[in-house]
Design an enzyme around this catalytic site. Structure first.
Site, short mmCIF file in Angstrom:
data_model
loop_
_atom_site.label_atom_id
_atom_site.label_comp_id
_atom_site.label_asym_id
_atom_site.label_seq_id
_atom_site.Cartn_x
_atom_site.Cartn_y
_atom_site.Cartn_z
N SER A 182 0.80 -1.22 0.00
CA SER A 182 0.00 0.00 0.00
C SER A 182 0.83 1.27 0.00
CB SER A 182 -0.94 0.00 1.19
OG SER A 182 -0.22 -0.19 2.39
N HIS A 210 -5.33 -4.17 -1.25
CA HIS A 210 -5.31 -3.11 -2.27
C HIS A 210 -5.42 -3.65 -3.70
CE1 HIS A 210 -4.64 0.60 0.02
NE2 HIS A 210 -4.03 -0.17 0.89
N LYS A 241 -11.90 -1.05 0.82
CA LYS A 241 -11.16 -0.24 -0.15
C LYS A 241 -11.95 -0.16 -1.46
CE LYS A 241 -7.08 -0.60 2.54
NZ LYS A 241 -6.16 -1.54 3.13
C1 LIG Z 1 -5.87 -1.71 4.51
C2 LIG Z 1 -5.21 -3.02 4.69
C3 LIG Z 1 -5.69 -3.92 5.63
C4 LIG Z 1 -6.81 -3.57 6.56
O1 LIG Z 1 -8.03 -3.64 5.94
P1 LIG Z 1 -9.32 -3.08 6.72
O2 LIG Z 1 -10.46 -3.76 6.08
O3 LIG Z 1 -9.32 -1.60 6.55
O4 LIG Z 1 -9.14 -3.48 8.15
C5 LIG Z 1 -5.08 -5.15 5.71
N1 LIG Z 1 -4.04 -5.48 4.92
C6 LIG Z 1 -3.55 -4.63 4.00
C7 LIG Z 1 -2.42 -5.05 3.13
C8 LIG Z 1 -4.12 -3.36 3.86
O5 LIG Z 1 -3.63 -2.52 2.97
#
Ligand SMILES: *Cc1c(COP(=O)(O)O)cnc(C)c1O
Length: 394
Positions: A182, A210, A241
Site C-alpha cells: 500500500s 489493495h 477499499k
Molecule cells: C488496509 C489493509 C488492511 C486492513 O483492511 P481493513 O479492512 O481496513 O481493516 C489489511 N491489509 C492490507 C495489506 C491493507 O492494505
C-alpha cells in the site's frame, strides 16, 4: 500531583518535533472525487475508494433495504446467533467472484489477518514474511507465536534462501505477503512465490487488500492477475477499499475456510458485520460482475496521472498500480508539501515513519475511477506549482 502519565506529553511532543504527529482531518461529505474536509471543498487523493463505490446509489439503496429487512445490529458473534442469510450469500458470491472453493468474511481486513495467521501456524511453526508486509500481517504473525523469518521485499530468491537456511527447524511453514503493497503501489511476482511454496510444500497466503477490485479481470485480485487459481492457499481481502464498504474476507481452499469457521478468533469472539454493510458489499459484487467499466477507468486515470507526474520530474517510486507515491524523503518536507497542496485545494496525505521507513517520507496519491479528466488536470497543476515552490522539481 501524579506524574505517571507525563511520558505521554513528552512522546507526543517528540512526534510533533519530528514531523510525525498525525493531524487527523475530518470529512463533512460522502467519499468521492471531491470532499468537504475541515470545512473546505477539496479534490480527494487520499481515499482507498478506488472505484467510487463508497457512495454508489446501488450500494446505498441495498443497505437501506437490508436495514428495513434486518435492522441495524447483528446482535451476536457469527458462531452464536449473528449469522444471517446475507452473510452466507456474501460468502457464496465472493467465492464465485474469485473462482475459489469457499470464502469466509470477517469484520475487517485487519481482523481477517489476526484471525487467519494464528489459526494456520503456532509455536512450533515458521512464517516466511516479506519485510514490507502490512502492520496487520505483522500483528497476526506475532499473535501466532510462530518464529518469524523475514525475506527481502518481493524477492523469491531471498525467500528460497531463508527457507533453505531454516530447513528442518519447524513443523509447518507459511509464506505470507501483501498483494499490492500500500505504500509503494508495487506487487510481488506471486507466480514465482507460488513455485517456491510448492517446491518446499509450504502454505502460501496473500493479503490482497489493495488488489481486491483493482487487479485481475474485472477486479478479481492478484491471484486472478497471475492466473494462479488453486495455487494460493489463502487470499485475504477487504471490502473497505475498492469495494467501498467495510469488512474482510478470506477466500481459498474449502478446508481452510472450514477451519477458520472453527478457529478464526475474531469470527468467534467479535460480533458479525452489520447486514446493511453486507448487503452493500453484495451490491458491489453485482456492479463488478456486470461491467469492467469502473476498473478500466481506474487504470486509465492512473496511467494518465503517473505519466504526467513523471514528465513533470517527480519520482513515483516503484508503483505498478493506481497507488502513486511521490517520493520526497524528509518527513517535514512531505508534511509541508501536503499542507501547500491542501491550500491549493488538493487533499493528498503525507506519510512518514512508522507507516514508511525513516527517510522515505512521501505524498501518497490515491487515484480513483471517480476522478474526471479535469480533476486530474487540476491536481497536476497543483503538484507542479507546489513542487516548484518547494524546490522538488525545476
Ligand atoms: C488496509 C489493509 C488492511 C486492513 O483492511 P481493513 O479492512 O481496513 O481493516 C489489511 N491489509 C492490507 C495489506 C491493507 O492494505
Amino acid at each position: 500531583m501524579s506524574t505517571k502519565l507525563n511520558w505521554i506529553d513528552e512522546e507526543l511532543q517528540n512526534l510533533k518535533d519530528s514531523g510525525l504527529y498525525n493531524k487527523i482531518r475530518t470529512l463533512s461529505s460522502p467519499q468521492g472525487a471531491w470532499l468537504v474536509v475541515d470545512g473546505r471543498r477539496v479534490l480527494n487523493f487520499c481515499s482507498n475508494n478506488y472505484l467510487g463505490l463508497a457512495n454508489h446509489p446501488r450500494l446505498v439503496s441495498a443497505a437501506q433495504q437490508a436495514m428495513e429487512d434486518y435492522g441495524v445490529g447483528p446482535g451476536a458473534v457469527r458462531t452464536i446467533a449473528g449469522t444471517m442469510d446475507p452473510h452466507l450469500q456474501l460468502e457464496q458470491r465472493m467465492a464465485e467472484f474469485k473462482h475459489v472453493e469457499a470464502a469466509i468474511t470477517f469484520q475487517s481486513g485487519f481482523t481477517a489477518n489476526l484471525g487467519t495467521i494464528p489459526a494456520l501456524v503456532g509455536k512450533e511453526d515458521m512464517i516466511f514474511s516479506d519485510e514490507l508486509n502490512h502492520a496487520s500481517i505483522i500483528d497476526g504473525c506475532r499473535l501466532s507465536g510462530a518464529v518469524i523469518k523475514r525475506y527481502e521485499h518481493a524477492d523469491p530468491v531471498s525467500l528460497e534462501a531463508v527457507i533453505r537456511e531454516n530447513e528442518g527447524q519447524y513443523r509447518r511453514g507459511l509464506i505470507v505477503t501483501d498483494g499490492v503493497f500500500s505504500m509503494d503501489g508495487d506487487f510481488p511476482p506471486l507466480d514465482q512465490l507460488a513455485d517456491v511454496a510448492e517446491n518446499y510444500d509450504l502454505m502460501l497466503m496473500v493479503d490482497d487488500a489493495h488488489g481486491e477490485g483493482v487487479l485481475g479481470e474485472g477486479g478479481r485480485g492478484i491471484v486472478d492477475h497471475f492466473k494462479l487459481h488453486g495455487r494460493v492457499d489463502v487470499e485475504v481481502g477487504t471490502f473497505s477499499k475498492a469495494f467501498g464498504v467495510m469488512g474482510g474476507v478470506v477466500a481459498g481452499k474449502r478446508r481452510i475456510i472450514e477451519w477458520l469457521r472453527q478457529r478464526g478468533r475474531p469470527f468467534l469472539f467479535s460480533s458479525a458485520v452489520t447486514v446493511p454493510d453486507v448487503a452493500a458489499t453484495i451490491a458491489a459484487i453485482d456492479v463488478l460482475e456486470e461491467s469492467t467499466e469502473l476498473v478500466d477507468r481506474l487504470w486509465k486515470n492512473a496511467e494518465v496521472f503517473k505519466g504526467e507526474m513523471q514528465a513533470l520530474g517527480f519520482d513515483t517510486g516503484k508503483s505498478m498500480t493506481p497507488i502513486t507515491p511521490v517520493m520526497l524523503g524528509d518527513a517535514k518536507l512531505a508534511r509541508e508539501f501536503s499542507r501547500q497542496l491542501y491550500e491549493a485545494g488538493v487533499f493528498a496525505m503525507a506519510l512518514g515513519f512508522p507507516t514508511v521507513p525513516r527517510g522515505m517520507a512521501r505524498i501518497r496519491v490515491m487515484i480513483s475511477a471517480a476522478h474526471s479528466e479535469e480533476d486530474l488536470e487540476q491536481a497536476l497543476a497543483a503538484f507542479e506549482s507546489v513542487g516548484k515552490n518547494l524546490g522538488v522539481i525545476d
